[in-house]
Enzyme design. Structure first.
Site, short mmCIF file in Angstrom:
data_model
loop_
_atom_site.label_atom_id
_atom_site.label_comp_id
_atom_site.label_asym_id
_atom_site.label_seq_id
_atom_site.Cartn_x
_atom_site.Cartn_y
_atom_site.Cartn_z
N ASP A 95 -2.30 25.05 8.06
CA ASP A 95 -3.64 24.83 8.16
C ASP A 95 -4.33 25.40 7.17
O ASP A 95 -3.87 26.37 6.37
CB ASP A 95 -4.14 25.33 9.54
CG ASP A 95 -5.47 24.89 10.15
OD1 ASP A 95 -6.01 23.82 9.61
OD2 ASP A 95 -6.08 25.76 10.84
N GLU A 96 -5.76 24.89 6.82
CA GLU A 96 -6.57 25.71 5.65
C GLU A 96 -5.87 25.74 4.51
O GLU A 96 -5.84 26.68 3.71
CB GLU A 96 -7.10 27.07 6.17
CG GLU A 96 -7.76 27.04 7.49
CD GLU A 96 -9.18 26.64 7.70
OE1 GLU A 96 -9.59 26.13 6.24
OE2 GLU A 96 -9.93 26.48 8.62
#
Ligand SMILES: [Zn+2]
Length: 210
Positions: A95-96
């Site tokens: 994620d990110e």
């Protein structure tokens, strides 16, 4: 309109691949990542989730999306650490991903070549519309790219950018909701023209005061 292919229904068939979910803020990237990872978990796959140590917005050890639908994750300092933590794993979620170093591209390729399904979520562009970190290269090497969209807060069209509503030139500004708004291309152009005019007249006033 079908937004997401149900190709992911074959969760039990182990095959290496790279999937990228990218888009602006508020576009549901993390929700889609969590959806795919939960399905893999239901199919008894070994799932591991990583996020860059920089993103400590809500919780140290969890990937948290805006609707509080969360899933446990491991914060790592550098992309190379993902390889160390990924033995005996079927599915790796990241994620990110925009905050990771460029080495992430090689790491994802390496994992996929070993037979791991890699699912990456990240911002496609920064608030100025510049492609963000390793995301463009990840899109290039991916087997599948899903671009998700937020809704423009001005006109209701599909948004394409996260417009920063506060004056700050730092590229990374965590904390979202108050500082950004999703805008479509048209409304974004209008917004930045308005800001330029505002800055010009402010400079003029300052010059007059001197
Ligand atoms: Zn708009």
């Amino acid at each position: 309109m079908v937004l997401f292919s149900e190709d992911h229904t074959r969760e039990t068939f182990r095959r290496g691949r790279v999937e990228v979910i990218c888009g602006s803020m508020f576009s549901g990237k993390t929700e889609e990542l969590i959806r795919r990872l939960k399905r893999a978990t239901f199919a008894k796959q070994h799932v591991e989730i990583f996020k860059p140590a920089i993103d400590t917005r809500y919780s140290e050890a969890e990937v948290v999306s805006h609707d509080n639908n969360s899933i446990k994750s491991t914060p790592v300092d550098a992309s190379a650490s993902i390889l160390l933590f990924s033995s005996e794993i079927d599915v790796v979620g990241i994620d990110e991903a925009q905050f990771f170093d460029e080495g992430l591209v090689e790491v994802c390729n390496e994992l996929a070549n070993r037979g791991v399904r890699v699912i990456i979520a990240g911002l496609d562009m920064d608030y100025k519309g510049i492609p963000f970190g390793p995301i463009p290269a990840l899109c290039a090497i991916a087997d599948e790219v899903t671009k998700v969209h937020a809704i423009c807060v001005k006109c209701g069209d599909l948004a394409y950018i996260s417009h920063r509503t506060v004056a700050n030139n730092k590229r990374v500004l965590l904390g979202e909701k108050e500082e950004y708004e999703p805008l479509c291309r048209n409304c974004y152009q209008k917004a930045i023209k308005g800001e330029r005019k505002h800055n010009l007249s402010e400079n003029q006033t300052n010059a007059e005061l001197k």
